[in-house]
Design a protein around this motif. Structure first.
Motif, short mmCIF file in Angstrom:
data_model
loop_
_atom_site.label_atom_id
_atom_site.label_comp_id
_atom_site.label_asym_id
_atom_site.label_seq_id
_atom_site.Cartn_x
_atom_site.Cartn_y
_atom_site.Cartn_z
N LEU A 193 9.68 0.14 4.50
CA LEU A 193 9.01 -1.00 5.11
C LEU A 193 7.78 -1.40 4.30
O LEU A 193 7.56 -2.57 3.99
CB LEU A 193 8.61 -0.65 6.55
N PHE A 194 6.99 -0.40 3.93
CA PHE A 194 5.79 -0.67 3.13
C PHE A 194 6.15 -1.25 1.78
O PHE A 194 5.54 -2.21 1.29
CB PHE A 194 4.98 0.63 2.95
N ALA A 195 7.19 -0.69 1.15
CA ALA A 195 7.60 -1.17 -0.16
C ALA A 195 8.09 -2.62 -0.09
O ALA A 195 7.84 -3.41 -1.01
CB ALA A 195 8.70 -0.27 -0.73
N SER A 196 8.78 -2.96 0.99
CA SER A 196 9.26 -4.34 1.14
C SER A 196 8.08 -5.31 1.17
O SER A 196 8.12 -6.37 0.54
CB SER A 196 10.07 -4.48 2.43
N LEU A 197 7.03 -4.93 1.88
CA LEU A 197 5.86 -5.81 1.98
C LEU A 197 5.10 -5.85 0.67
O LEU A 197 4.71 -6.92 0.19
CB LEU A 197 4.96 -5.32 3.12
N PHE A 198 4.88 -4.69 0.07
CA PHE A 198 4.07 -4.62 -1.15
C PHE A 198 4.79 -5.26 -2.33
O PHE A 198 4.24 -6.14 -3.01
CB PHE A 198 3.74 -3.16 -1.46
N VAL A 199 6.03 -4.80 -2.58
CA VAL A 199 6.79 -5.36 -3.70
C VAL A 199 7.07 -6.84 -3.46
O VAL A 199 7.01 -7.66 -4.39
CB VAL A 199 8.11 -4.58 -3.89
N GLY A 201 5.22 -8.98 -1.87
CA GLY A 201 4.03 -9.78 -2.14
C GLY A 201 3.86 -10.05 -3.63
O GLY A 201 3.50 -11.16 -4.04
N ILE A 202 4.12 -9.03 -4.45
CA ILE A 202 3.97 -9.20 -5.90
C ILE A 202 5.03 -10.15 -6.46
O ILE A 202 4.72 -11.09 -7.21
CB ILE A 202 4.06 -7.83 -6.60
N LEU A 203 6.29 -9.90 -6.10
CA LEU A 203 7.38 -10.70 -6.66
C LEU A 203 7.35 -12.15 -6.18
O LEU A 203 7.72 -13.06 -6.91
CB LEU A 203 8.73 -10.05 -6.34
N ARG A 204 6.92 -12.36 -4.92
CA ARG A 204 6.83 -13.73 -4.44
C ARG A 204 5.73 -14.50 -5.17
O ARG A 204 5.85 -15.70 -5.41
CB ARG A 204 6.58 -13.74 -2.93
N SER A 213 11.73 -13.01 -2.85
CA SER A 213 12.33 -12.26 -1.73
C SER A 213 13.68 -11.68 -2.13
O SER A 213 14.02 -10.54 -1.79
CB SER A 213 12.49 -13.17 -0.51
N ALA A 214 14.46 -12.49 -2.87
CA ALA A 214 15.76 -11.99 -3.33
C ALA A 214 15.59 -10.82 -4.29
O ALA A 214 16.34 -9.82 -4.23
CB ALA A 214 16.54 -13.12 -4.00
N ALA A 215 14.61 -10.90 -5.18
CA ALA A 215 14.34 -9.81 -6.10
C ALA A 215 13.89 -8.56 -5.36
O ALA A 215 14.28 -7.43 -5.71
CB ALA A 215 13.29 -10.23 -7.12
N THR A 216 13.08 -8.74 -4.31
CA THR A 216 12.65 -7.60 -3.49
C THR A 216 13.85 -6.91 -2.85
O THR A 216 13.96 -5.68 -2.86
CB THR A 216 11.68 -8.07 -2.39
N PHE A 242 14.95 -8.32 1.98
CA PHE A 242 14.89 -9.76 1.70
C PHE A 242 14.30 -10.52 2.89
O PHE A 242 13.42 -11.37 2.73
CB PHE A 242 16.28 -10.29 1.37
N ALA A 243 14.79 -10.20 4.09
CA ALA A 243 14.31 -10.89 5.29
C ALA A 243 12.83 -10.66 5.51
O ALA A 243 12.06 -11.60 5.81
CB ALA A 243 15.12 -10.45 6.51
N LEU A 244 12.40 -9.41 5.37
CA LEU A 244 10.98 -9.10 5.57
C LEU A 244 10.12 -9.82 4.54
O LEU A 244 9.06 -10.38 4.87
CB LEU A 244 10.76 -7.59 5.49
N ALA A 245 10.54 -9.77 3.27
CA ALA A 245 9.75 -10.41 2.22
C ALA A 245 9.70 -11.92 2.40
O ALA A 245 8.69 -12.56 2.11
CB ALA A 245 10.34 -10.07 0.85
N PHE A 246 10.77 -12.51 2.92
CA PHE A 246 10.84 -13.96 3.05
C PHE A 246 10.01 -14.48 4.22
O PHE A 246 9.37 -15.53 4.12
CB PHE A 246 12.29 -14.40 3.21
N ILE A 247 10.00 -13.73 5.34
CA ILE A 247 9.35 -14.27 6.54
C ILE A 247 7.95 -13.75 6.74
O ILE A 247 7.25 -14.22 7.64
CB ILE A 247 10.17 -13.92 7.80
N VAL A 248 7.49 -12.79 5.92
CA VAL A 248 6.23 -12.16 6.24
C VAL A 248 5.07 -13.14 6.27
O VAL A 248 4.16 -13.04 7.07
CB VAL A 248 5.95 -11.00 5.25
N ASP A 249 5.09 -14.14 5.39
CA ASP A 249 4.02 -15.13 5.39
C ASP A 249 4.12 -16.11 6.55
O ASP A 249 3.19 -16.86 6.81
CB ASP A 249 4.04 -15.91 4.07
#
Length: 305
Positions: A193-199, A201-204, A213-216, A242-249
């Motif tokens: 979960l943490f990696a999804s948010l951290f990685v 954020g960087i990749l986005r 998000s797709a790269a994450t 992908f879902a977490l990285a896409f919707i977190v913002d």
């Protein structure tokens, strides 16, 4: 006429008696227990740590070689012989891979002081009757006689594993089920979960919301594939990442004192419970182990102590 009726009645009573005898004889057979794990001990002979250690060893061997080995300890097989009982166990459990038939079962009848190694068709060329008998006589029963059942079983399993390792068998296929892999990755889920948010954020920031998000998702899926060896689980982890990285913002963040939120990030000094992730893990097999459809023909050997 009365004599004829009496004769028929006598034969009827005899037939019923014979049928009841067969029914009671069948009912007296020891039931084959449910396959709840690689080690099934109905006598309490092995400690929980013994069971966990053996289960882990057999699971690692199956993942590496593909062959399945199971252990069953029962108080008695009476009125059946251990050979009759163990083949019923083999037919019910179907240890080993289907059409490879590379399964083996160590059955111990503690009160009877009998044991047997039941060997699948595909292993009869390596784990022969003679080899099985030597493992029983030279490795297992000496420790059984001294009361060291855990040691005898562990050493016997080691010898069986070494014999099977020398047999050329088809390589194990990677699993697409989520059973054991989810248990194994349980402690890593908070990290995921943490990696999804951290990685994410960087990749986005570097690639934009969609591509980042797709790269994450791809990065986290690759990590899950490497750790668990399960394509299905890797795809699931990738989709969640992908879902977490896409919707977190898109999730409203707290802007109270002591918190901050930049345009490209979603971090704050507060923390959220995250709601559905758990770091708990289950016991060695937890009922998730099952036979692969292997067949047995009575190969193997028996012994006593």
């Amino acid at each position: 006429m009365l004599r004829v009726c009496s004769a028929f009645a006598s034969r009827g009573v005899l037939l019923i008696a014979l049928l009841l005898a067969f029914v009671f004889a069948a009912a007296a057979d020891v039931a084959v227990p449910q396959l709840t794990g690689r080690v099934v001990d109905q006598t309490g002979t092995l400690s929980s740590s013994d069971v966990a250690s053996l289960s882990s060893r057999l699971r690692d061997f199956e993942n590496r070689k593909g062959s399945q080995i199971a252990i069953l300890i029962v108080p008695t097989t009476q009125p059946e012989t251990i050979e009759q009982y163990s083949i019923r166990v083999a037919d019910a459990w179907k240890i080993g891979r289907k059409k490879v038939d590379d399964g083996a079962i160590l059955v111990v009848a503690k009160n009877d002081r009998h044991l047997r190694i039941e060997v699948g068709y595909g292993l009869e060329g390596a784990l022969t009757d003679v080899t099985s008998r030597r493992i029983i006589d030279e490795v297992i029963t000496p420790k059984f006689r001294s009361g060291d059942f855990a040691g005898g079983i562990a050493d016997g399993v080691d010898r069986i594993v070494r014999v099977i390792d020398g047999e050329p068998l088809p390589a194990p296929q990677r699993s697409t089920s989520f059973g054991n892999e989810v248990d194994d990755l349980g402690p890593l889920l908070p990290f995921g979960l943490f990696a999804s948010l951290f990685v994410g954020g960087i990749l986005r920031t570097m690639l934009g919301r969609l591509l980042g998000s797709a790269a994450t998702g791809g990065v986290l899926a690759a990590i899950a594939w490497f750790l668990a060896g399960s394509l299905g689980l890797a795809l699931a982890v990738g989709a969640i990442a992908f879902a977490l990285a896409f919707i977190v913002d898109l999730v409203p963040m707290s802007t109270g004192p002591g918190t901050g939120r930049s345009r490209g990030g979603s971090w704050s000094s507060g923390s959220s419970s995250g709601g559905g992730w758990s770091s708990g893990s289950s016991s060695s097999d937890s009922g998730s182990f099952s036979g692969g459809g292997g067949s047995f023909g009575g190969g193997g050997a028996s012994g006593s102590w």
